[in-house]
Design a protein around this motif. Structure first.
Motif, PDB file in Angstrom:
ATOM      1  N   HIS A 225       0.865  -1.188   0.000  1.00  0.00           N
ATOM      2  CA  HIS A 225       0.000   0.000   0.000  1.00  0.00           C
ATOM      3  C   HIS A 225       0.894   1.228   0.000  1.00  0.00           C
ATOM      4  CE1 HIS A 225      -2.929   2.970   1.397  1.00  0.00           C
ATOM      5  NE2 HIS A 225      -3.890   2.061   1.168  1.00  0.00           N
ATOM      6  N   LYS A 226       0.577   2.178  -0.888  1.00  0.00           N
ATOM      7  CA  LYS A 226       1.435   3.351  -1.026  1.00  0.00           C
ATOM      8  C   LYS A 226       1.599   4.091   0.295  1.00  0.00           C
ATOM      9  CE  LYS A 226       0.946   4.481  -5.879  1.00  0.00           C
ATOM     10  NZ  LYS A 226      -0.279   4.578  -6.699  1.00  0.00           N
ATOM     11  N   GLY A 227       0.549   4.070   1.051  1.00  0.00           N
ATOM     12  CA  GLY A 227       0.564   4.805   2.314  1.00  0.00           C
ATOM     13  C   GLY A 227       1.624   4.300   3.273  1.00  0.00           C
TER      14      GLY A 227
ATOM     15  N   ASP B 219      22.247   0.571   5.756  1.00  0.00           N
ATOM     16  CA  ASP B 219      23.388   1.245   6.362  1.00  0.00           C
ATOM     17  C   ASP B 219      24.025   0.433   7.475  1.00  0.00           C
ATOM     18  OD1 ASP B 219      22.815   3.233   4.640  1.00  0.00           O
ATOM     19  OD2 ASP B 219      22.000   4.642   6.130  1.00  0.00           O
ATOM     20  N   GLY B 220      23.442  -0.711   7.747  1.00  0.00           N
ATOM     21  CA  GLY B 220      24.000  -1.576   8.785  1.00  0.00           C
ATOM     22  C   GLY B 220      23.672  -1.133  10.188  1.00  0.00           C
ATOM     23  N   LEU B 221      22.758  -0.182  10.313  1.00  0.00           N
ATOM     24  CA  LEU B 221      22.398   0.293  11.653  1.00  0.00           C
ATOM     25  C   LEU B 221      21.533  -0.726  12.392  1.00  0.00           C
ATOM     26  CD1 LEU B 221      21.589   4.030  10.807  1.00  0.00           C
ATOM     27  CD2 LEU B 221      23.618   3.146  11.988  1.00  0.00           C
ATOM     28  N   ILE B 222      20.713  -1.424  11.629  1.00  0.00           N
ATOM     29  CA  ILE B 222      19.868  -2.457  12.245  1.00  0.00           C
ATOM     30  C   ILE B 222      19.971  -3.719  11.410  1.00  0.00           C
ATOM     31  CG2 ILE B 222      18.185  -0.954  13.388  1.00  0.00           C
ATOM     32  CD1 ILE B 222      16.383  -1.247  10.920  1.00  0.00           C
ATOM     33  N   ASN B 223      19.634  -4.863  12.005  1.00  0.00           N
ATOM     34  CA  ASN B 223      19.652  -6.120  11.273  1.00  0.00           C
ATOM     35  C   ASN B 223      18.263  -6.629  10.927  1.00  0.00           C
ATOM     36  OD1 ASN B 223      21.981  -7.258  10.286  1.00  0.00           O
ATOM     37  ND2 ASN B 223      22.739  -7.736  12.349  1.00  0.00           N
ATOM     38  N   HIS B 224      17.283  -6.122  11.694  1.00  0.00           N
ATOM     39  CA  HIS B 224      15.895  -6.500  11.360  1.00  0.00           C
ATOM     40  C   HIS B 224      14.941  -5.453  11.909  1.00  0.00           C
ATOM     41  CE1 HIS B 224      15.491  -7.887  15.489  1.00  0.00           C
ATOM     42  NE2 HIS B 224      16.662  -8.494  15.321  1.00  0.00           N
ATOM     43  N   PHE B 225      13.699  -5.468  11.395  1.00  0.00           N
ATOM     44  CA  PHE B 225      12.679  -4.543  11.905  1.00  0.00           C
ATOM     45  C   PHE B 225      11.285  -5.152  11.740  1.00  0.00           C
ATOM     46  CE2 PHE B 225      10.992  -3.152   7.846  1.00  0.00           C
ATOM     47  CZ  PHE B 225      12.054  -3.266   6.954  1.00  0.00           C
ATOM     48  N   LEU B 226      10.374  -4.605  12.556  1.00  0.00           N
ATOM     49  CA  LEU B 226       8.978  -5.071  12.522  1.00  0.00           C
ATOM     50  C   LEU B 226       8.107  -3.906  12.085  1.00  0.00           C
ATOM     51  CD1 LEU B 226       6.919  -7.327  13.294  1.00  0.00           C
ATOM     52  CD2 LEU B 226       6.752  -6.219  15.517  1.00  0.00           C
ATOM     53  N   ILE B 227       7.255  -4.142  11.087  1.00  0.00           N
ATOM     54  CA  ILE B 227       6.385  -3.068  10.602  1.00  0.00           C
ATOM     55  C   ILE B 227       4.996  -3.634  10.322  1.00  0.00           C
ATOM     56  CG2 ILE B 227       7.104  -3.435   8.190  1.00  0.00           C
ATOM     57  CD1 ILE B 227       6.805  -0.433   7.753  1.00  0.00           C
ATOM     58  N   LYS B 228       3.966  -2.796  10.640  1.00  0.00           N
ATOM     59  CA  LYS B 228       2.606  -3.209  10.283  1.00  0.00           C
ATOM     60  C   LYS B 228       2.264  -2.522   8.975  1.00  0.00           C
ATOM     61  CE  LYS B 228      -0.757  -3.591  13.408  1.00  0.00           C
ATOM     62  NZ  LYS B 228      -1.708  -3.106  14.408  1.00  0.00           N
ATOM     63  N   LYS B 229       2.025  -3.307   7.922  1.00  0.00           N
ATOM     64  CA  LYS B 229       1.736  -2.683   6.634  1.00  0.00           C
ATOM     65  C   LYS B 229       0.640  -3.401   5.893  1.00  0.00           C
ATOM     66  CE  LYS B 229       4.521  -3.584   3.219  1.00  0.00           C
ATOM     67  NZ  LYS B 229       5.686  -3.657   2.305  1.00  0.00           N
ATOM     68  N   ARG B 230       0.121  -2.700   4.903  1.00  0.00           N
ATOM     69  CA  ARG B 230      -0.986  -3.266   4.131  1.00  0.00           C
ATOM     70  C   ARG B 230      -0.469  -3.834   2.814  1.00  0.00           C
ATOM     71  NH1 ARG B 230      -4.025   2.256   4.715  1.00  0.00           N
ATOM     72  NH2 ARG B 230      -1.836   2.776   5.126  1.00  0.00           N
TER      73      ARG B 230
ATOM     74  N   ILE C  27      -4.939  -6.313   2.790  1.00  0.00           N
ATOM     75  CA  ILE C  27      -4.923  -6.972   4.087  1.00  0.00           C
ATOM     76  C   ILE C  27      -3.860  -6.284   4.928  1.00  0.00           C
ATOM     77  CG2 ILE C  27      -5.768  -9.228   3.345  1.00  0.00           C
ATOM     78  CD1 ILE C  27      -2.848 -10.172   3.243  1.00  0.00           C
ATOM     79  N   THR C  28      -4.051  -6.320   6.240  1.00  0.00           N
ATOM     80  CA  THR C  28      -3.080  -5.697   7.135  1.00  0.00           C
ATOM     81  C   THR C  28      -2.214  -6.794   7.738  1.00  0.00           C
ATOM     82  OG1 THR C  28      -4.735  -4.053   7.645  1.00  0.00           O
ATOM     83  CG2 THR C  28      -2.834  -4.152   9.105  1.00  0.00           C
ATOM     84  N   CYS C  29      -0.887  -6.610   7.680  1.00  0.00           N
ATOM     85  CA  CYS C  29       0.004  -7.667   8.159  1.00  0.00           C
ATOM     86  C   CYS C  29       1.117  -7.096   9.042  1.00  0.00           C
ATOM     87  CB  CYS C  29       0.684  -8.367   6.983  1.00  0.00           C
ATOM     88  SG  CYS C  29      -0.473  -9.185   5.903  1.00  0.00           S
TER      89      CYS C  29
END
Lengths: 588, 134
Positions: free
Chosen positions: A108-110, A124-135, A144-146
Motif C-alpha cells: 500500500h502506497k501509504g 546502512d548496517g544500523l539495524i539487522n531487522h525490523f517489525l512493521i505493520k503494513k498493508r 490486508i493488514t500484516c
C-alpha cells in the motif's frame, strides 16, 4: 697411492648407514602415504556425510517454511526470490507470478515512507531487522493488514544480499478489535438516548466510522403502515441529512431490508447481483448486510450496510451488526420503559396536584358553604323565636310543639354543617407527631363528653401511649366513645375500653352493649353522611368518617364486630412508634 | 359621669342578623345608642365620626371585610383603642388567630338558638358597660 684400509672401512660403514637410513625413510614414506590415503578416504566419507546432512537440513527447513501459516519471503533488492505457500495464499498470487513482481507492487502506497526509513537503516548496517505493520494489496484488489518482520542476510563484506520477511495477516484481528471498539463506543454513546432517531444516528455514525464502511443506514419500521422509513444514513463518512430529507420509505417485505424487517432474520448477501430482491438505492452495490432491531419480539428497525465489492462483509461484520442491533434493542427497551415510567410519574404527579387542589377546593368549599348555610339557618332560628315570642299568647300547644320541632331540625342542620367543617379541616390542624398518652386522653374525654348516668364507662388496665397527634387522637377517641354511648339502648349501659400491644402495633378495643350494627352496614358506616336508618337525634353521619380519615392518615386500621342487639366492638390498630423518616408522610 | 349614652357599633351585612342584635339589646335594662354599619368602610367612617364605646364585628362581609376593617382600625391611632368583639359564625382557626393578633377583646361564635344569643350579647354588654361606668 693406495687408499688405506681404514678409510675404506669407514666409507663402507657410512654407506651401510646411509643405506639403512634410506630404507627407513622409504618405509616411513610409504607408511605416511597409507595414512594419508586413509585420511583422505575418511575425509571423503565425512564430506559425503556432511553433504547428506546438509541436504537433510535444507529439506527440513524448506518443509518448515512451506508449511508455516506465516508468510515467509526471500527478496533480493525488492524482488521476490522465494515466497512460501502461506504468502501466496495471503495475496492470491502464485510463486511464478510473484517471482515477476516486486515488493512495491503488492504494498500500500501509504506505507512506503515507513518501510523506506527502516530499509535505509538496514542497508546502512544500523539495524539487522525490523517489525512493521503494513498493508498488502491482494490480487483481487483488496488490502490486508500484516505484521511484517524483516531480517537482513549479509555477504562477507557486510552488504545486504537478501531480505527475509515473515508476514502475519492481522486483518481479522484488527477488524475484531475495530468492531469491539465500535460496539464499546456505541454502547456509551447511546446510553441515555431515548428516541429512535438519536440512537439511529449514533449507530450509523459509529458503525460506519469504526468499521470503515461505505455506508450505513438505519430504517424504522412502522408496523401500522407496514413500511420502513430511513431515519439515519451515513455514506462515505458523511451524514446524509439531505438524504433523510427526501425520506426513503420501503414497503414491508420489499427488497432485502424489507424482507429482513418482515422475517426478523438478519441477512448477509455476498452478491446482490444474483439476489432478485435487491433494490438499487442511489447506486448498485454488490454486497449487503441487513440486521433487524428486535424489541419485545417485534422488529422496530433495520440496520443496513451495502458495499461496492462482492463478498465484502465477513462473519465478523455480521456478528458485529447483530451485536449492535441487540445493543440498540436493549437501549430502546430501556428508553421505552423509562418513558413509560416517566409518563406514569408525570401522571401521578398530575393526579397528586389535582388531588391536592381538589382537597383545597373541598376545604374552601366547605368553609364557604358552611358559612353561607349557617347564616340563613341562624336567621330562620331567630325569626321562628320572634314569632314565638311575639305570639306567645296566641299559640296552641300543637303549634308550640311544631315550633320546637322546627328548632330541633335546625339544630340538626347546624350539627351537620359543623360536621362538614370538621371533616374538611382535618388536614389543616397542627400536625406534630409525638408520644400521646392515650390513657390520659381518654380520661379527659370522659370528663368532657356527656355520659348519661345509666351508662358506665370502664377502662381496663392502662391504655398504652403511642406516637401520634394529640388533637387527632382526641377527635378519634371522642368520636368512637360518643358513638358507643349514643347507641346504647339498654337500661344498664356498659362501654369497655382496653388495649393490647402486638409488636409495634397497639390495638384499642372499644366495646359497647348497644343496639349493634347489621353486618351489611359494617363497611358503610365509615362513609361520610352514612347514618343508619335506626339512628335518631344528633347523628350527622360524619363522626365515623372522620375516625376513618384519621386512622388512614396514620396508616392504621379500624374494624368492628357487631350483631343487632348484641352491641358493637370497634378495633383500632395504630403504630406504637413512628420512625422520623415516616413522620413526613403521615399527612401527605 | 357622662351624660351621653353607651354607643355600640354593630358591623354586620346581614339584615336579619342586625334585627336579631337590635332585638337582643332592646331586652336589656339599659338604653344604648346603636350604630349600624353594613361593611368595614361604613364602620370606619362611623368610628371616626362617632367614637363608639364597643364594636361588634362580623367577619364575612362584602367590600371591606371584618379583618380588613380591624387592621385599619388598629392602625388608626385616634380610634385604635375601641374594643372589638368578633361576632361570627366562622370557627376558622386562621381567622381567629389573625383577629387575636390584630387585637380584639373577644371572639364570639353566634349561637344557633336565639335565646342563647340574647344571653350571650347581654353578658358581653353588661361586662363592657359596667367597665365603662366604673
Amino acid at each position: 697411492m693406495q687408499i688405506t684400509d681404514p678409510y675404506i672401512t669407514l666409507l663402507q660403514q657410512e654407506l651401510e648407514q646411509l643405506k639403512l637410513q634410506n630404507s627407513d625413510l622409504t618405509s616411513l614414506l610409504s607408511d605416511k602415504s597409507v595414512l594419508l590415503n586413509e585420511t583422505n578416504e575418511k575425509l571423503k566419507a565425512s564430506t559425503t556425510l556432511m553433504e547428506g546432512l546438509l541436504s537433510d537440513q535444507s529439506i527440513q527447513l524448506n518443509t518448515i517454511v512451506e508449511n508455516s501459516s506465516l508468510g515467509i519471503v526471500l527478496t533480493e533488492e525488492g524482488v521476490f526470490i522465494k515466497a512460501n505457500k502461506a504468502f501466496q495464499q495471503m495475496l492470491g498470487y502464485s510463486q511464478k507470478e510473484l517471482s515477476e513482481m516486486t515488493v512495491k507492487d503488492v504494498s500500500h502506497k501509504g506505507d512506503f515512507p515507513a518501510s523506506k526509513s527502516y530499509l535505509t537503516k538496514l542497508n546502512d548496517g544500523l539495524i539487522n531487522h525490523f517489525l512493521i505493520k503494513k498493508r498488502y494489496l491482494k490480487k483481487n484488489g483488496r488490502y490486508i493488514t500484516c505484521n511484517t518482520n524483516v531480517s537482513a542476510v549479509r555477504d562477507t563484506e557486510g552488504k545486504v544480499k537478501y531480505q527475509v520477511a515473515i508476514i502475519e495477516d492481522v486483518t481479522r484481528k484488527e477488524e475484531q478489535s475495530k468492531m469491539l471498539n465500535a460496539i464499546n463506543k456505541l454502547s456509551i454513546s447511546i446510553l441515555g438516548k431515548r428516541n429512535l432517531s438519536a440512537i439511529a444516528w449514533e449507530i450509523v455514525r459509529i458503525t460506519a466510522d469504526h468499521l470503515g464502511l461505505e455506508d450505513c443506514v438505519v430504517y424504522a419500521v412502522d408496523n401500522d403502515k407496514q413500511q420502513l422509513t430511513q431515519v439515519a444514513a451515513y455514506v462515505n463518512k458523511c451524514p446524509m441529512e439531505h438524504l433523510i430529507q427526501n425520506i426513503l420509505t420501503i414497503p414491508m417485505g420489499y427488497g432485502i431490508v424489507g424482507s429482513v424487517a418482515k422475517t426478523g432474520i438478519p441477512e448477509l448477501i455476498n452478491d446482490t447481483s444474483v439476489d432478485n430482491r435487491y433494490i438499487i438505492d442511489d447506486k448498485a452495490r454488490l454486497s449487503e448486510l441487513s440486521v433487524p432491531i428486535i424489541v419485545n419480539n417485534k422488529v422496530i428497525g433495520v440496520i443496513d450496510s451495502e458495499h461496492s465489492q462482492k463478498d465484502y462483509f465477513t462473519q465478523e461484520h455480521f456478528k458485529t451488526f447483530t451485536n449492535i442491533a441487540n445493543l440498540a434493542a436493549a437501549q430502546f427497551n430501556n428508553a421505552l420503559s423509562l418513558i413509560k415510567e416517566e409518563t406514569a410519574r408525570k401522571e401521578n404527579n398530575k393526579l397528586l396536584v389535582k388531588l391536592k387542589k381538589s382537597n383545597e377546593e373541598l376545604e374552601n368549599f366547605a368553609q364557604v358553604v358552611s358559612h353561607d348555610l349557617k347564616s340563613p339557618l341562624r336567621s330562620m332560628s331567630a325569626i321562628i323565636s320572634w314569632i314565638q315570642e311575639d305570639n306567645q299568647d296566641l299559640l296552641n300547644p300543637e303549634t308550640t310543639l311544631n315550633f320546637e320541632r322546627l328548632h330541633s331540625k335546625l339544630d340538626k342542620m347546624d350539627h351537620l354543617i359543623n360536621g362538614i367543617l370538621k371533616y374538611s379541616s382535618i388536614d389543616k390542624i397542627n400536625q406534630t407527631i409525638q408520644a400521646v398518652n392515650i390513657h390520659q386522653l381518654v380520661l379527659d374525654i370522659l370528663q368532657v363528653i356527656h355520659v348519661p348516668a345509666h351508662i358506665h364507662v370502664q377502662i381496663q388496665g392502662t391504655l398504652p401511649s403511642i406516637d401520634s397527634n394529640k388533637f387527632r387522637m382526641q377527635q378519634l377517641f371522642q368520636n368512637i366513645i360518643s358513638n358507643a354511648i349514643k347507641y346504647i339502648d339498654k337500661p344498664k349501659g356498659v362501654v369497655q375500653i382496653s388495649a393490647i400491644t402486638k409488636g409495634n402495633n397497639v390495638i384499642y378495643k372499644i366495646e359497647d352493649n348497644g343496639i349493634g350494627i347489621e353486618k351489611k352496614y359494617h363497611n358503610k358506616i365509615f362513609e361520610i353522611f352514612e347514618t343508619l336508618e335506626t339512628s335518631e337525634g344528633h347523628a350527622t353521619g360524619i363522626g365515623l368518617s372522620i375516625v376513618k380519615k384519621i386512622i388512614n392518615s396514620f396508616k392504621g386500621e379500624i374494624w368492628l364486630e357487631s350483631g343487632v342487639g348484641k352491641g358493637t366492638t370497634f378495633y383500632i390498630k395504630l403504630q406504637k412508634k413512628i420512625l422520623d423518616s415516616e413522620k413526613d408522610f403521615i399527612f401527605d | 359621669m357622662q351624660s351621653e349614652l353607651f354607643k355600640i357599633l354593630l358591623v354586620e351585612d346581614d339584615q336579619i342578623e342586625r334585627l336579631k342584635f337590635e332585638r337582643a339589646i332592646s331586652k336589656l335594662d339599659h338604653t344604648f345608642d346603636l350604630l349600624v354599619a353594613k361593611n368595614g368602610e361604613e364602620a370606619l367612617a362611623i368610628c371616626l365620626d362617632k367614637n363608639p364605646h364597643l364594636i361588634f364585628l362580623d367577619l364575612n362581609m362584602p367590600k371591606m371585610n371584618g379583618l380588613e376593617f380591624l387592621f385599619e382600625l388598629k392602625n388608626t391611632p385616634i380610634i385604635s383603642y375601641i374594643p372589638v368583639m368578633i361576632l361570627t359564625t366562622s370557627d376558622n382557626q386562621q381567622d381567629k388567630m389573625e383577629a387575636y393578633k390584630l387585637g380584639i377583646a373577644g371572639y364570639v361564635l353566634k349561637p344557633l338558638r336565639y335565646p342563647e344569643y340574647v344571653l350571650n350579647i347581654k353578658t358581653i354588654i353588661d361586662y363592657w358597660t359596667i367597665n365603662e361606668l366604673v
